[in-house]
Design a protein around this motif. Structure first.
Motif, mmCIF file in Angstrom:
data_model
loop_
_atom_site.group_PDB
_atom_site.id
_atom_site.type_symbol
_atom_site.label_atom_id
_atom_site.label_comp_id
_atom_site.label_asym_id
_atom_site.label_seq_id
_atom_site.Cartn_x
_atom_site.Cartn_y
_atom_site.Cartn_z
ATOM 1 N N SER A 1 -24.026 -2.207 5.439
ATOM 2 C CA SER A 1 -23.044 -1.377 4.742
ATOM 3 C C SER A 1 -21.605 -1.643 5.152
ATOM 4 N N ASP B 1 -21.828 0.700 -0.705
ATOM 5 C CA ASP B 1 -23.046 1.432 -1.058
ATOM 6 C C ASP B 1 -24.120 0.467 -1.554
ATOM 7 N N ASN C 1 -31.189 6.413 -1.540
ATOM 8 C CA ASN C 1 -30.764 7.689 -0.991
ATOM 9 C C ASN C 1 -31.959 8.519 -0.533
ATOM 10 N N ASN D 1 -27.688 4.930 2.776
ATOM 11 C CA ASN D 1 -27.389 3.783 1.909
ATOM 12 C C ASN D 1 -26.078 3.979 1.169
ATOM 13 N N LEU D 2 -25.709 5.225 0.922
ATOM 14 C CA LEU D 2 -24.441 5.525 0.249
ATOM 15 C C LEU D 2 -23.400 5.795 1.330
ATOM 16 N N GLU E 1 -19.934 7.678 0.628
ATOM 17 C CA GLU E 1 -20.067 9.132 0.530
ATOM 18 C C GLU E 1 -20.492 9.738 1.863
ATOM 19 N N TYR F 1 -25.341 13.132 -2.760
ATOM 20 C CA TYR F 1 -24.545 11.906 -2.696
ATOM 21 C C TYR F 1 -24.535 11.088 -3.992
ATOM 22 N N PRO F 2 -25.673 10.908 -4.677
ATOM 23 C CA PRO F 2 -25.626 10.125 -5.924
ATOM 24 C C PRO F 2 -24.648 10.699 -6.949
ATOM 25 N N ALA G 1 -21.130 10.129 -5.660
ATOM 26 C CA ALA G 1 -20.744 8.721 -5.738
ATOM 27 C C ALA G 1 -20.070 8.404 -7.071
ATOM 28 N N SER H 1 -20.330 -1.498 -4.374
ATOM 29 C CA SER H 1 -21.668 -0.938 -4.551
ATOM 30 C C SER H 1 -22.633 -2.026 -5.018
#
Length: 264
Positions: free
Chosen positions: A145, A176, A183, A190-191, A194, A206-207, A210, A226
């Protein structure tokens, strides 16, 4: 509690990750994630180069299973020095320091407890397997990341990161991957954009967040990186590690212009 039971330390993690890494993301002098892999692995062209780094894109797969061991050593050493990589344990109470010891006792008790019913060889195989698997998973999901080309601001050799807006710093030094599926399996790690911007918000949001962050970044012309999947970003990570093993060192300033080392 879970962190301590699986071999980490919630206290040490708070300081060397949330204080050092989150506040100073990809800062050459103060983000422990930039320099703790040295001298074995070189993830940044601002770090010194050794001849063996040319092969690091291959031998890193032998080093990753040892990541959990490195955490163990760092936790125990930090307990005695009152220091972690990137941050001193200012404000840690006696009870909090005691939890490090209690956590290690509980962890190794769980690992070695089966000796009461099973052979030493069987237990040793289980311990090695657990440690290697945990280290590999942690390394492959964490390292990618912040160690791709677009997450490195190579101009930051003399303290520029200190002069940049904190929120912008999180965007330009993170990437991301994986969307909703990633997530779910990583608890939001993974994000990373955020995760860094909103660490106190439950990762299930978070999704959705994002999408908002990406839209606002576009309005302000701020880079937002991303990838759709873990394999996609891992390929770029592998290429980046190969490049860092060959790149010449950039600059020679290891401490920001305005930094007070006593606060580091």
């Amino acid at each position: 509690l879970t962190n301590d039971l699986i071999g980490g330390s919630s206290l040490m993690w708070r300081y060397h990750h949330q204080v050092s890494h989150h506040i100073h993301c990809n800062d050459n002098a103060l983000d422990q994630d930039v320099y703790t892999a040295m001298p074995l692995l070189r993830f940044d062209a601002r770090r010194p180069k050794a001849w063996y780094h040319r092969f690091q894109q291959w031998y890193m797969f032998l080093a990753f299973p040892l990541m959990q061991v490195a955490f163990q050593v760092g936790d125990i050493a930090g307990l005695f020095t009152r220091d972690t990589e990137g941050a001193k344990l200012h404000g840690a109470t006696t009870w909090e320091l005691t939890t490090v010891v209690l956590g290690k006792i509980a962890h190794f008790g769980l690992l070695l407890g089966p000796l009461l019913q099973h052979s030493a060889a069987a237990v040793a195989a289980g311990v090695v397997g657990f440690t290697a698997c945990q280290g590999m998973v942690l390394a492959c999901t964490f390292a990618v990341s912040h160690n791709v080309k677009e997450a490195k601001v190579v101009e930051d050799t003399g303290g520029e990161a200190w002069e940049r807006d904190w929120g912008v710093q999180q965007l330009v030094t993170s990437a991301d991957w994986g969307g909703k599926i990633g997530n779910f399996f990583t608890g939001g790690l993974n994000l990373q954009v955020e995760h860094h911007l909103f660490p106190a918000i439950c990762f299930v949001h978070y999704p959705a967040i994002a999408k908002i962050v990406q839209e606002e970044a576009a309005k302000l012309n701020i880079p937002y990186s991303s990838y759709r999947t873990l394999p996609a970003i891992f390929v770029e990570f592998w290429r980046f590690v190969r490049e860092m093993g060959r790149a010449e060192q950039i600059g020679d300033v290891l401490f920001p212009r305005h930094a007070n080392p006593q606060l580091a």
